[in-house]
Motif scaffolding. Structure first.
Motif, PDB file in Angstrom:
ATOM      1  N   GLY A 714       0.959  -1.126   0.007  1.00 17.09           N
ATOM      2  CA  GLY A 714      -0.179   0.103   0.061  1.00 17.09           C
ATOM      3  C   GLY A 714       0.845   1.170  -0.083  1.00 17.09           C
ATOM      4  N   ILE A 715       1.894   1.228  -0.169  1.00 15.83           N
ATOM      5  CA  ILE A 715       2.835   2.359  -0.089  1.00 15.83           C
ATOM      6  C   ILE A 715       2.597   3.323  -1.695  1.00 15.83           C
ATOM      7  N   TYR A 716       2.629   4.323  -1.617  1.00 20.44           N
ATOM      8  CA  TYR A 716       2.270   5.483  -2.720  1.00 20.44           C
ATOM      9  C   TYR A 716       3.358   5.858  -3.427  1.00 20.44           C
ATOM     10  N   LEU A 717       3.365   5.697  -4.748  1.00 21.52           N
ATOM     11  CA  LEU A 717       4.759   5.560  -5.566  1.00 21.52           C
ATOM     12  C   LEU A 717       4.518   6.893  -6.225  1.00 21.52           C
ATOM     13  N   ASN A 718       5.474   7.868  -6.155  1.00 26.55           N
ATOM     14  CA  ASN A 718       5.507   8.848  -7.248  1.00 26.55           C
ATOM     15  C   ASN A 718       6.839   8.773  -7.995  1.00 26.55           C
ATOM     16  N   LEU A 719       6.813   8.463  -9.068  1.00 25.56           N
ATOM     17  CA  LEU A 719       8.186   8.302  -9.915  1.00 25.56           C
ATOM     18  C   LEU A 719       7.868   8.780 -11.266  1.00 25.56           C
ATOM     19  N   PRO A 720       9.217   9.554 -11.412  1.00 28.70           N
ATOM     20  CA  PRO A 720       9.363  10.285 -12.734  1.00 28.70           C
ATOM     21  C   PRO A 720       9.650   9.431 -14.028  1.00 28.70           C
ATOM     22  N   ASP A 721       9.174   8.128 -14.148  1.00 30.66           N
ATOM     23  CA  ASP A 721       9.423   7.291 -15.153  1.00 30.66           C
ATOM     24  C   ASP A 721       8.041   6.504 -15.207  1.00 30.66           C
ATOM     25  N   PHE A 722       7.635   5.892 -16.323  1.00 29.64           N
ATOM     26  CA  PHE A 722       6.434   4.998 -16.644  1.00 29.64           C
ATOM     27  C   PHE A 722       6.425   3.822 -16.194  1.00 29.64           C
ATOM     28  N   TYR A 723       6.203   3.444 -14.723  1.00 32.48           N
ATOM     29  CA  TYR A 723       6.150   2.405 -14.278  1.00 32.48           C
ATOM     30  C   TYR A 723       4.807   2.146 -13.771  1.00 32.48           C
ATOM     31  N   PHE A 724       3.827   2.564 -14.160  1.00 30.56           N
ATOM     32  CA  PHE A 724       2.454   2.358 -13.893  1.00 30.56           C
ATOM     33  C   PHE A 724       2.096   0.989 -13.969  1.00 30.56           C
ATOM     34  N   LEU A 725       2.448  -0.098 -14.984  1.00 35.49           N
ATOM     35  CA  LEU A 725       2.144  -1.235 -14.971  1.00 35.49           C
ATOM     36  C   LEU A 725       2.735  -2.157 -14.034  1.00 35.49           C
ATOM     37  N   SER A 726       3.912  -1.519 -13.425  1.00 39.48           N
ATOM     38  CA  SER A 726       4.632  -2.190 -12.114  1.00 39.48           C
ATOM     39  C   SER A 726       4.384  -1.865 -10.996  1.00 39.48           C
ATOM     40  N   GLY A 727       3.415  -1.024 -10.608  1.00 33.25           N
ATOM     41  CA  GLY A 727       2.870  -0.505  -9.506  1.00 33.25           C
ATOM     42  C   GLY A 727       2.801   0.893  -9.127  1.00 33.25           C
ATOM     43  N   SER A 728       3.320   1.927 -10.090  1.00 34.97           N
ATOM     44  CA  SER A 728       3.634   3.285  -9.753  1.00 34.97           C
ATOM     45  C   SER A 728       2.369   3.927  -9.895  1.00 34.97           C
ATOM     46  N   ASN A 729       1.919   5.030  -9.129  1.00 32.39           N
ATOM     47  CA  ASN A 729       0.909   6.014  -8.985  1.00 32.39           C
ATOM     48  C   ASN A 729       0.891   7.159  -9.936  1.00 32.39           C
ATOM     49  N   LYS A 730       2.018   7.865 -10.150  1.00 32.02           N
ATOM     50  CA  LYS A 730       2.161   9.181 -10.514  1.00 32.02           C
ATOM     51  C   LYS A 730       3.382   9.416 -11.116  1.00 32.02           C
ATOM     52  N   VAL A 731       3.350  10.118 -12.339  1.00 33.23           N
ATOM     53  CA  VAL A 731       4.574  10.922 -12.790  1.00 33.23           C
ATOM     54  C   VAL A 731       4.192  12.301 -13.111  1.00 33.23           C
ATOM     55  N   SER A 732       5.407  13.014 -13.437  1.00 34.99           N
ATOM     56  CA  SER A 732       5.250  14.409 -13.877  1.00 34.99           C
ATOM     57  C   SER A 732       4.156  14.463 -14.968  1.00 34.99           C
ATOM     58  N   VAL A 733       3.451  15.800 -14.899  1.00 35.95           N
ATOM     59  CA  VAL A 733       2.521  15.849 -16.059  1.00 35.95           C
ATOM     60  C   VAL A 733       3.441  16.235 -17.205  1.00 35.95           C
ATOM     61  N   GLY A 734       4.754  16.659 -17.201  1.00 31.55           N
ATOM     62  CA  GLY A 734       5.500  17.086 -18.257  1.00 31.55           C
ATOM     63  C   GLY A 734       5.849  18.553 -18.116  1.00 31.55           C
ATOM     64  N   TYR A 735       6.569  18.990 -17.321  1.00 30.82           N
ATOM     65  CA  TYR A 735       6.928  20.464 -17.360  1.00 30.82           C
ATOM     66  C   TYR A 735       8.557  20.612 -17.354  1.00 30.82           C
ATOM     67  N   LYS A 736       9.131  21.824 -17.767  1.00 31.78           N
ATOM     68  CA  LYS A 736      10.321  22.032 -17.886  1.00 31.78           C
ATOM     69  C   LYS A 736      10.573  22.657 -16.304  1.00 31.78           C
ATOM     70  N   GLU A 737      11.383  22.161 -15.453  1.00 30.62           N
ATOM     71  CA  GLU A 737      11.778  22.729 -14.105  1.00 30.62           C
ATOM     72  C   GLU A 737      12.001  24.131 -13.623  1.00 30.62           C
ATOM     73  N   VAL A 738      12.788  24.601 -14.899  1.00 30.36           N
ATOM     74  CA  VAL A 738      13.342  25.968 -14.573  1.00 30.36           C
ATOM     75  C   VAL A 738      12.107  27.043 -15.071  1.00 30.36           C
ATOM     76  N   ASN A 739      11.053  26.579 -15.548  1.00 31.80           N
ATOM     77  CA  ASN A 739       9.974  27.406 -15.791  1.00 31.80           C
ATOM     78  C   ASN A 739       9.125  27.898 -14.493  1.00 31.80           C
ATOM     79  N   TRP A 740       9.491  27.024 -13.481  1.00 36.59           N
ATOM     80  CA  TRP A 740       8.930  27.429 -12.245  1.00 36.59           C
ATOM     81  C   TRP A 740       9.761  28.602 -11.408  1.00 36.59           C
ATOM     82  N   SER A 741      10.807  28.956 -12.103  1.00 32.14           N
ATOM     83  CA  SER A 741      11.533  30.229 -11.626  1.00 32.14           C
ATOM     84  C   SER A 741      10.997  31.592 -12.548  1.00 32.14           C
ATOM     85  N   LEU A 742      10.111  31.384 -13.526  1.00 27.00           N
ATOM     86  CA  LEU A 742       9.446  32.568 -14.161  1.00 27.00           C
ATOM     87  C   LEU A 742       8.693  33.125 -13.390  1.00 27.00           C
TER      88      LEU A 742
END
Length: 935
Positions: A714-742
């Motif tokens: 029951g551990i929740y899994l945030n993974l920035p890779d596409f491991y959904f079919l192996s148990g993960s819950n969530k990935v990044s929606v798809g953003y450029k990290e430096v854009n959050w400095s705008l």
């Protein structure tokens, strides 16, 4: 069995030991047009590079040069005496590979075939295959001989620079001699092989002939493999009752259930009213049809093996049939005249069972109630090989209820008397009808109307960006295609690019990844995307868990406890101890464990889950434990430059430490930054893999075993890779990290673009986005929300657009509110989200992408809920706007009327037009948003 004539030396050119009647018949003088290879065509008496054949610095004037994979059949009719040749890898120059006039052909997977054209002969002279010319590898190949489908020789792996292997093989009594050149387990880049002085010594008066597969099949007597026991088993299946779903499965689940049944006494069919896969059982078992039952589209144009497995460097087809008269289409009348593919595993029996849960799991947190629960049937087909005693292959197929989806995987068992090595496998090969063709091949290539995916995926936020092992290829056996050069991509394969090079000791077995075939209805992006999203809801229902979380930037106990209290007050459900917070899960000392166990206990007492961040891949450990580059033999060459190998001592210990940390602290979530991204490692000293060939597979396997075990707990899994079919819950929606400095106002529009673009093939709950409460990469005060009370407008806008999209943001900071006004705002937005939580987690219908020039918006739709749709509209302009907007309510399950409440006002009735649209006038305040709900 190898049959070398090791004590005999033959002078081929002088023929000193042969009578005149036994002079060698050189392969270079035969019809080389029947030799099959994927990269260009074989070349006689020269290298495929256009230069002379050269191996280990020695030049050869006679022979055939090919590029792996390549194969040929020599018809001997039992009159052969010996096969002789010098076999090796061509000494092509891998340096300075940019001669004038260099050209390239780009494959669908992005690799390029580099060549230059001889102006005199107009022949394409091959340079090599790679992403760029610098990446063309030194070649490595395996040469194999089969005599009447029985192995008589395998060279093992031969590498560029090695001395060529001189072979002399007894071929007496053999009718058909098959030779093949395959890659050495590390891909086909650079794999030009020279068959120097290759010749066949025949009995007096007889000549060898190079023939193709079709000629061989015509000369073979037909074989029928249906014995009485198998026939009785086939007849025990229920008779197929073909029917087509009467409702749109995206709106209402069809009445038909998945079934395994029979047509007549030689066909097995998987069907569920939406999709079918039909098998013919004759000389062997073969898929003869994959059909979209709703549209009537037949996807299959030709029969291929059900699978391929390479064992001890020899490739063996599994099932399938040969002898199809034309590869462009398949007539039922041809089937009973078709034969076993030479050297293939033979179908023995099958069983039918209920669909089994792939990953055991129990939900511990909020989960979408409108679930697509997996159920259906499994068909398992068992194959054996007459020459591989104790080695068997099971091919598993699953068909699901209520969705046009079929899955497939292989199981390879070694019950023989010695260990074997599974060098490679192809889990699925589909020769599909090409959606577009051109005699010149110069047109945009279109994919067929199906989606193929497997769970051997990494290094991306979407499956399309993570795909490592779906290959769209040409088919040189399809000679009647419109393209003169036979370059139309019309075969798709599911297979690892390299490896897995798995050693199976006696009694061991291996299971491949799962491949999923999803039938699509056409070219409509929204509908096809909805189909893919419903597939994930079926296969990975844990991915619809969607807790509201804070990304906390401190592990100071007082700050953590304050954050827990604020989460409790506002309705937040989870805290993620963020990167930079001071959390170190690798520290399993008693002091560190006790600190975080205590904090977890405090959070749990308030009903708040807690977990944290751990970095794996994008860092260096040391030369002993890092990924080793195959070219340099030193650390480097990984996805992130330098990275640890999960098969190293450090990597193995790392997973053990993370498991221990979770077991002893009671943490609820792992945010794993840099999960295994697909790096190969050339180390021979790491305990988790033998060498380069098995390194990717072994690291992937350890990763998914780790994630599946956490999912089971029951551990929740945030993974920035596409491991959904192996148990993960969530990935990044798809953003450029430096854009959050705008600046904040830019972040809002860019954030809505990210949400819009990230929900075409993923459900809202599969994504996370970002909100920088405190400074992230930079940008200072203009980019951040702290002090929160000074930027309530931006804080509110972030929450509205993210909660409205059903996408949880990483609100990264050390608190959720700083004043009463801030607290009230957060409570209001979270309460609004929870009120409409079910519909806000439904799939998104895309209305208008943000451009900054006019309104933008999206709509959630779910026909199974009381609230059928929820739409949000945004105005980036500095003045209010009123727009007439068409709401497409077909996927909300509405056809005539709709009750629509705008911004919580009393609902009004709207009649829908013929397109199932409601026409609504919407006023959106300046720099703000509005919403409506549909019942």
């Amino acid at each position: 069995m190898k049959r070398y004539l090791s004590g005999l030396t033959v002078s081929l050119l002088g023929c000193s030991m042969l009578s005149l009647a036994q002079q060698p018949q050189f392969l270079s003088g035969l019809n080389n047009g029947t030799i099959r290879q994927d990269i260009f065509s074989p070349v006689a008496n020269a290298s495929m590079t256009g230069r002379k054949m050269k191996m280990n610095q020695k030049i050869y004037e006679n022979g055939i040069s090919v590029h792996a994979p390549a194969s040929g059949i020599i018809s001997l009719k039992g009159k052969g005496i010996r096969f002789v040749a010098d076999i090796g890898v061509d000494d092509k120059d891998n340096r300075n590979l940019e001669p004038a006039g260099m050209e390239s052909l780009t494959a669908t997977d992005g690799t390029k075939t580099f060549y230059h054209t001889d102006k005199t002969t107009n022949r394409k002279n091959l340079t090599g295959v790679g992403r760029d010319v610098q990446s063309i590898a030194p070649g490595s190949i395996v040469f194999t001989l089969l005599g009447d489908d029985k192995q008589i020789l395998s060279t093992g792996i031969l590498r560029q620079g090695d001395k060529p292997v001189h072979v002399e093989v007894d071929i007496s009594g053999i009718d058909a001699l098959r030779f093949s050149v395959t890659d050495g387990g590390n891909g086909i880049s650079g794999d030009i092989a020279d068959l120097a002085n290759a010749a066949v010594i025949m009995q007096p008066g007889f000549k060898p002939e190079l023939i193709d597969e079709h000629q061989l099949s015509k000369n073979k007597p037909h074989e029928n493999g249906v014995n009485s026991q198998l026939s009785a088993l086939l007849l025990s299946l229920p008779v197929a009752q073909p029917s087509v779903a009467a409702t749109d499965w995206l709106i209402q689940k069809p009445a038909q259930k998945a079934a395994v049944s029979r047509i007549g006494n030689q066909q097995v069919i998987l069907s569920n009213g939406l999709i079918s896969r039909t098998f013919y059982v004759g000389a062997n078992m073969a898929t003869t049809s994959i059909r979209n039952l709703v549209t009537g589209e037949e996807y299959l144009r030709a029969i291929k093996p059900e699978a391929d497995v390479m064992i001890d460097s020899i490739n063996y087809p599994v099932g399938g049939l040969t002898g199809q008269i034309d590869q462009a289409y398949l007539l039922p009348d041809w089937l009973d005249k078709m034969n076993v593919i030479p050297h293939s595993f033979l179908f023995k029996t099958f069983k039918v069972s209920e669909l089994k849960q792939k990953i055991p799991w129990t939900s511990k947190r909020w989960l979408a109630s409108s679930q697509w629960k997996a159920s259906g049937k499994e068909l398992t087909c068992y194959y054996e090989h007459p020459d591989l005693k104790g080695i068997s292959v099971a091919v598993h197929y699953e068909i699901y209820d209520g969705i046009p989806l079929i899955s497939k995987w292989l199981e390879i068992n070694n019950q023989g008397d010695k260990k074997i090595q599974v060098n490679h496998f192809t889990a699925e090969t589909i020769a599909f009808s090409e959606p577009s063709n051109s005699p010149s091949g110069k047109q945009e290539w279109l994919k067929p109307d199906f989606h193929l995916e497997n769970d051997y995926a990494f290094d991306g936020f979407t499956y399309e960006g993570s795909d490592q092992s779906i290959f769209w290829q040409t088919d040189k056996t399809y000679t009647s295609q419109a393209d003169y050069n036979l370059m139309t991509p019309c075969v798709v394969k599911s297979m690892p690019a390299k490896g897995p090079e798995q050693i199976l000791e006696q009694g061991q077995h291996m299971v491949t990844f799962n491949t999923y075939f999803l039938a699509l209805d056409g070219t409509d992006r929204e509908r096809n995307g909805l189909s893919q999203r419903k597939m994930y809801r079926t296969l990975a229902p844990w991915a619809t868990e969607n807790p509201i979380f804070l990304h906390l930037t401190s592990t100071n106990p007082e700050v953590v406890k304050q954050a827990v209290d604020q989460c409790k007050t506002t309705g937040y459900e989870m805290i993620i101890l963020s990167f930079g917070s001071g959390l170190n899960m690798e520290d399993t000392s008693a002091r560190n464990i006790e600190k975080f166990r205590s904090l977890a206990a405090y959070a749990h007492a308030k009903g708040i889950e807690i977990g944290g961040y751990s970095l794996f891949s994008s860092r260096s450990i040391d030369a002993e434990n890092d990924v080793i580059d195959v070219t340099t033999g030193k650390p480097g060459g990984a996805r992130f430059g330098n990275a640890p190998c999960l098969g190293s001592k450090w990597g193995i210990a790392y997973l053990q430490k993370i498991n221990k940390f979770f077991a002893e602290t009671g943490f609820d979530l792992l945010e794993h930054d840099g999960p295994y991204p697909g790096d190969f490692c050339a180390s021979k000293d790491h305990p988790g893999h033998h060498g380069y060939g098995d390194s990717q597979w072994n690291q992937w396997k350890e990763s998914i075993v780790f994630y599946k075990a956490l999912r089971k707990k029951g551990i929740y899994l945030n993974l920035p890779d596409f491991y959904f079919l192996s148990g993960s819950n969530k990935v990044s929606v798809g953003y450029k990290e430096v854009n959050w400095s705008l600046p904040r106002e830019q972040q809002l529009v860019l954030g809505r673009q990210n949400n819009y673009d990230g929900t075409w093939t993923r459900t809202p709950a599969m994504n996370w986005t970002f909100v920088p409460l405190v400074e992230y990469h930079g940008g200072g005060a203009a980019a951040t929300l702290e002090p929160l009370a000074d930027h309530l407008d931006a804080y509110e806008a972030h929450m509205k657009q993210n909660y409205g999209a059903g996408i949880q943001a990483c609100y990264r900071g050390n608190r959720l509110y700083d004043t009463e006004a801030t607290r009230a705002l957060v409570i209001k937005e979270v309460a609004h989200y929870k009120k409409y939580r079910e519909i806000l987690n439904a799939d998104i219908i895309h209305l208008q992408r943000p451009t900054g020039r006019d309104w933008d918006g999206f709509m959630h739709a779910d026909p199974q809920l009381k609230q059928k749709a929820f739409a949000m509209f945004f105005n980036p302009l500095s003045e209010p706007i009123t727009r007439t907007i068409k709401l497409p309510l077909y996927y909300a399950g509405l056809s005539n009327n709709a009750k629509i409440s705008i911004q919580g006002a009393p609902a009004r009735h709207f009649a829908l037009n013929a397109k199932k649209e409601a026409i609504v006038n919407i006023t959106i305040p300046a720099n703000s948003s509005t919403w409506l709900v549909v019942e």
